[in-house]
Write a protein that holds these residues in place. Structure first.
Motif, PDB file in Angstrom:
ATOM      1  N   UNK A 169       0.459  -0.915   0.568  1.00 30.85           N
ATOM      2  CA  UNK A 169      -0.060   0.115  -0.245  1.00 30.85           C
ATOM      3  C   UNK A 169       0.874   1.360  -0.102  1.00 30.85           C
ATOM      4  N   UNK A 170       2.077   1.037   0.421  1.00 33.10           N
ATOM      5  CA  UNK A 170       2.362   2.639   0.964  1.00 33.10           C
ATOM      6  C   UNK A 170       3.815   2.504  -0.623  1.00 33.10           C
ATOM      7  N   UNK A 171       4.264   1.371  -1.521  1.00 30.60           N
ATOM      8  CA  UNK A 171       4.657   1.169  -2.354  1.00 30.60           C
ATOM      9  C   UNK A 171       6.149   0.017  -1.803  1.00 30.60           C
ATOM     10  N   UNK A 172       6.446  -0.098  -0.521  1.00 28.04           N
ATOM     11  CA  UNK A 172       7.405  -0.335  -0.254  1.00 28.04           C
ATOM     12  C   UNK A 172       8.018  -2.147   0.339  1.00 28.04           C
ATOM     13  N   UNK A 173       8.476  -2.173  -0.858  1.00 27.19           N
ATOM     14  CA  UNK A 173       8.254  -4.039   0.021  1.00 27.19           C
ATOM     15  C   UNK A 173       9.761  -4.192   0.529  1.00 27.19           C
ATOM     16  N   UNK A 174       9.875  -5.127   1.944  1.00 26.90           N
ATOM     17  CA  UNK A 174      10.889  -5.013   2.406  1.00 26.90           C
ATOM     18  C   UNK A 174      11.208  -6.943   1.716  1.00 26.90           C
ATOM     19  N   UNK A 175      12.916  -6.625   1.602  1.00 20.96           N
ATOM     20  CA  UNK A 175      13.446  -8.462   1.089  1.00 20.96           C
ATOM     21  C   UNK A 175      14.568  -7.877   3.279  1.00 20.96           C
ATOM     22  N   UNK A 176      14.122  -9.356   3.516  1.00 23.05           N
ATOM     23  CA  UNK A 176      14.332 -10.352   4.529  1.00 23.05           C
ATOM     24  C   UNK A 176      15.386 -11.036   4.676  1.00 23.05           C
ATOM     25  N   UNK A 177      16.176 -11.080   5.706  1.00 24.21           N
ATOM     26  CA  UNK A 177      16.902 -12.631   5.765  1.00 24.21           C
ATOM     27  C   UNK A 177      16.632 -13.240   7.098  1.00 24.21           C
ATOM     28  N   UNK A 178      15.995 -14.769   6.350  1.00 20.10           N
ATOM     29  CA  UNK A 178      15.117 -15.980   6.370  1.00 20.10           C
ATOM     30  C   UNK A 178      15.436 -16.432   7.872  1.00 20.10           C
ATOM     31  N   UNK A 179      15.376 -16.246   8.918  1.00 19.23           N
ATOM     32  CA  UNK A 179      16.015 -17.256  10.219  1.00 19.23           C
ATOM     33  C   UNK A 179      15.245 -18.452  10.273  1.00 19.23           C
ATOM     34  N   UNK A 180      16.777 -19.019  10.803  1.00 25.90           N
ATOM     35  CA  UNK A 180      15.754 -20.282  10.681  1.00 25.90           C
ATOM     36  C   UNK A 180      15.631 -21.444  12.233  1.00 25.90           C
ATOM     37  N   UNK A 181      15.006 -21.332  12.599  1.00 24.17           N
ATOM     38  CA  UNK A 181      14.876 -21.664  14.198  1.00 24.17           C
ATOM     39  C   UNK A 181      14.608 -23.395  14.571  1.00 24.17           C
ATOM     40  N   UNK A 182      15.361 -23.846  15.983  1.00 24.05           N
ATOM     41  CA  UNK A 182      15.481 -24.706  15.866  1.00 24.05           C
ATOM     42  C   UNK A 182      13.935 -25.452  16.418  1.00 24.05           C
ATOM     43  N   UNK A 183      13.157 -24.577  17.062  1.00 23.45           N
ATOM     44  CA  UNK A 183      11.679 -24.836  17.074  1.00 23.45           C
ATOM     45  C   UNK A 183      10.717 -24.380  16.876  1.00 23.45           C
ATOM     46  N   UNK A 184       9.858 -24.862  16.780  1.00 24.04           N
ATOM     47  CA  UNK A 184       8.415 -23.807  15.644  1.00 24.04           C
ATOM     48  C   UNK A 184       7.776 -23.106  16.272  1.00 24.04           C
ATOM     49  N   UNK A 185       8.661 -22.272  17.162  1.00 23.21           N
ATOM     50  CA  UNK A 185       7.960 -21.093  18.099  1.00 23.21           C
ATOM     51  C   UNK A 185       8.139 -19.763  17.786  1.00 23.21           C
ATOM     52  N   UNK A 186       7.482 -18.956  18.006  1.00 21.57           N
ATOM     53  CA  UNK A 186       8.291 -17.134  18.062  1.00 21.57           C
ATOM     54  C   UNK A 186       7.292 -16.768  19.155  1.00 21.57           C
ATOM     55  N   UNK A 187       8.117 -16.315  20.379  1.00 19.12           N
ATOM     56  CA  UNK A 187       7.860 -15.452  21.758  1.00 19.12           C
ATOM     57  C   UNK A 187       6.908 -14.471  21.252  1.00 19.12           C
TER      58      UNK A 187
END
Length: 315
Positions: A169-187
């Protein structure tokens, strides 16, 4: 009579707070800002003002609600009204670039990110970031907008040049490093009045591969107050596990950024390194998780606003 004013654009998300305000018998009024005016010739009413404008308002056909909210917040601040999550907080809510620069300025690590306007520039940004796997997302986002995981430049190029490409919507796309986590959760660490009230572990099994991103709870299915409940994620409030230094860094960041209420999301990589990737200033809470530990975010927020109103009346 002075009261609590809530600036927002989504009744479904706001009703949980107004229910708590009614429970505490606190006077309030909601300002739904999908449309309206900023009357600079008038003075605002007396009271305390809480902004919970959402970056994803345009997905509900409220394209200009953040801009209207920004004007109203400036008006309130000009008249020295008590404002929580004011204009500085709004600028972080509607721009992940603003979030990441503010986080890094306060010594909080974020994933490598490049913002780009233009399809050729998106591809160049992906080459420049130098990662074998990376994600795209929208700068003004929420609800996992524009989130895609790529393992090659060719795959990104095919997507960007296809009809499926989703223009931000604001025209800006972010390209971001993919972070691989050993467990399937975020906090997600929840703060009211700039102080931690609890941290919640979010099971991202259904969308984990797209972390770190809003897509860890992509769409409403991964939102704590999602409208779709067919396959809800699992939320578990943590009794321990938040490092005191990390809490102090987050609380300092909130203070320096003019943010009073927020949910801050982070993920650990395979080496245990913490990356913070989202600051949500119109945060919501999961009722099932709260009931298990008898902690209630909206109740804490209602009490905080009530205390502020009482202080305002006594001043």
């Amino acid at each position: 009579m002075s009261k609590i004013y809530i600036l927002h654009e989504n009744d479904d998300w706001t009703v949980h707070l107004t229910n708590r305000l009614e429970e505490l018998n606190l006077p309030y009024e909601t300002w739904h800002l999908d449309k309206g005016m900023v009357d600079l010739t008038a003075e605002p009413p007396e009271g305390v003002f809480y902004n919970r404008m959402s970056a994803s308002s345009h997905t509900r056909d409220h394209r200009f609600a953040p801009e209207l909210a920004g004007g109203i917040l400036s008006w309130l601040e000009m008249h020295n009204r008590t404002v929580f999550n004011g204009s500085q907080a709004l600028q972080l809510e509607i721009s992940k670039i603003n979030q990441y620069t503010a986080l890094e300025k306060n010594g909080i690590k974020t994933p490598k990110t490049i913002g780009a306007v233009g399809r050729d520039q998106i591809i160049e940004a992906a080459k420049k970031i130098g990662e074998s796997s990376f994600i795209t997302k929208h700068n003004r986002a929420g609800k996992g907008l524009g989130v895609q995981l790529f393992h090659s430049i060719d795959a990104l190029e095919a997507y960007v040049n296809s009809p499926e490409f989703e223009e931000p919507v604001d025209g800006i796309t972010l390209i971001q490093q993919y972070i691989q986590s050993p467990e399937p959760f975020i906090i997600r660490a929840e703060f009211v009045g700039g102080k931690l009230i609890y941290a919640v572990k979010v099971d991202t099994t259904e969308g984990f591969e797209l972390c770190p991103a809003d897509a860890c709870r992509i769409g409403d299915a991964f939102c704590p107050v999602g409208e779709e409940e067919e396959s809800p994620p699992m939320f578990e409030i943590m009794e321990e596990g938040m490092d005191t230094e990390q809490i102090a860094r987050y609380e300092n960041f909130l203070k320096n950024s003019g943010i009073d209420v927020a949910g801050i999301e982070f993920i650990r990589d395979i080496n245990g390194e913490i990356y913070t990737y989202d600051v949500n200033t119109n945060t919501n809470y999961n009722s099932e998780a709260e009931e298990k530990v008898n902690k209630y975010g909206m109740l804490e927020l209602a009490r905080f606003l009530g205390n502020a109103l009482e202080k305002e009346r006594l001043s």
